[in-house]
Design a protein around this motif. Sequence first.
Motif, PDB file in Angstrom:
ATOM      1  N   THR A 125      33.709  39.654  32.145  1.00 32.80           N
ATOM      2  CA  THR A 125      33.474  40.715  33.112  1.00 32.80           C
ATOM      3  C   THR A 125      31.983  40.864  33.337  1.00 32.80           C
ATOM      4  O   THR A 125      31.205  40.871  32.381  1.00 32.80           O
ATOM      5  CB  THR A 125      34.053  42.052  32.589  1.00 32.80           C
TER       6      THR A 125
ATOM      7  N   SER B 295      41.970  41.356  26.672  1.00 31.74           N
ATOM      8  CA  SER B 295      42.889  41.810  27.702  1.00 31.74           C
ATOM      9  C   SER B 295      44.219  42.185  27.053  1.00 31.74           C
ATOM     10  O   SER B 295      44.644  41.556  26.088  1.00 31.74           O
ATOM     11  CB  SER B 295      43.096  40.686  28.727  1.00 31.74           C
TER      12      SER B 295
ATOM     13  N   ALA C 168      41.327  36.854  26.693  1.00 30.01           N
ATOM     14  CA  ALA C 168      40.123  37.646  26.978  1.00 30.01           C
ATOM     15  C   ALA C 168      39.537  37.207  28.316  1.00 30.01           C
ATOM     16  O   ALA C 168      39.647  36.058  28.711  1.00 30.01           O
ATOM     17  CB  ALA C 168      39.108  37.463  25.862  1.00 30.01           C
ATOM     18  N   ALA C 169      38.921  38.155  29.010  1.00 29.60           N
ATOM     19  CA  ALA C 169      38.364  37.873  30.335  1.00 29.60           C
ATOM     20  C   ALA C 169      36.876  38.198  30.355  1.00 29.60           C
ATOM     21  O   ALA C 169      36.419  39.152  29.724  1.00 29.60           O
ATOM     22  CB  ALA C 169      39.093  38.705  31.385  1.00 29.60           C
TER      23      ALA C 169
ATOM     24  N   ASP D 194      47.122  41.941  28.509  1.00 34.22           N
ATOM     25  CA  ASP D 194      48.219  41.107  29.009  1.00 34.22           C
ATOM     26  C   ASP D 194      47.903  39.620  29.066  1.00 34.22           C
ATOM     27  O   ASP D 194      48.534  38.876  29.806  1.00 34.22           O
ATOM     28  CB  ASP D 194      48.660  41.592  30.379  1.00 34.22           C
TER      29      ASP D 194
END
Length: 105
Positions: free
Chosen positions: A57, A49, A54-55, A51
């Motif tokens: 998905t 990410s 990590a995400a 901002d």
Amino acid sequence: MLVSGLIRQAEAHGGFAAVLRKGDRTAGAILLLRREKGQNPALFERFPSLDGPAAWTRVTIEDIDIEEKISIFIARRVVRDPDIWVLELDVPSAERFTDILASMN
């Protein structure tokens, strides 16, 4: 380290985890195949990410013949990234899966 943490969290939340494919210990991406009590398979991948951390998905795959399409998707990812890890987490509910992912950030 992330892989072993995901496995421990799945078991702590009343689920089961299995390594379907071992990747590189330091460089491999991770795919998660989530099942709820053996049903409703869904595939998740972790992306960086801009901002924050990590995400995870969800990978969009049509529901028709989803098992076959997941297998094809994983096989294609392995060709592009031979260091990739693939884990299966079988959890009691989607809410517990969300809790597992949240605990790993």
